[in-house]
Scaffold this active site. Sequence first.
Site, PDB file in Angstrom:
ATOM      1  CE  LYS A  73      41.729  31.538  55.027  1.00 59.68           C
ATOM      2  NZ  LYS A  73      41.273  30.474  55.923  1.00 59.68           N
ATOM      3  CG  ASP A 110      42.778  28.831  58.454  1.00 60.15           C
ATOM      4  OD1 ASP A 110      42.240  29.517  59.336  1.00 60.15           O
ATOM      5  OD2 ASP A 110      42.704  29.104  57.242  1.00 60.15           O
ATOM      6  CB  ALA A 138      41.056  27.107  54.307  1.00 59.72           C
TER       7      ALA A 138
END
Length: 264
Positions: A73, A110, A138
């Site tokens: 990510k 998220d 995240a």
Amino acid sequence: MQRITGRTRLYLIVADPIAHVKAPELLAPVFAEAGHDGVCVPLHVTPADLPEMVAALRQAKNLGGMAVTVPHKEAMAKLCDELTDPAREAGAVNVVRREADGRMVGAMFDGEGFVAGLNAAGHTVAGQRVFMAGAGGAAAGIAFALARHGAARITIANRTQAKAEALAARINAAFPACALHTTGGPEGHDLAVNTTSLGLHANGAVPIDVARLDAGCVAVEIIMDPAETAFLRQARARGLAVHPGLPMLDHQIRLIARFMGAIS
């Protein structure tokens, strides 16, 4: 059974490891309901190969975009040409849209999916004290969303203290009303959240000491497979309320599909 042809639009979920991902099975009914001729397939890519993969996918003209998960990510955000505001503040993305000219635009859903999942299960975020294990991509998206939705205090625990402090400073600058801490244990919190990858494997370590959680604390996961990690299992055995990882994806899957241009 879906008929895949040369006109079928391609979407990916990029991860390492890959076996735990749920995006393909959740996106399929969304595409079908919208009458969209698209398919999402898992793509196992190591961190070392990620830049080369993204460069190649810029040339794939039938690629609509890709969902992004552990451990890519943060790295993917640096490979994008443009980021939405939530992705920019988090320094991470969990979905990328490929534009017609090959440009990659990243977004982060998220956090909003996480908060929506908690709210749907009856767990309030506003005014709550949150202990969060992890400070990765995240974690950043979730922590910013928690602060945005009125969490009173967030304690970030991470193996690398400097990374936790850097994330806390960024959140504090954007949301000064939320108290940020990077020291102290899980005691005295209303929500205890695992945002690390610990729990993906059956013999993995438990990220938060369940014995130290208060009786009214809710143990929260973002790992989706297994549905009940060792952390949640231990918390349930102690009589604590638990909240699994899948609702976070359930409550953002349409946002992901819409961002990639698959549905309106």
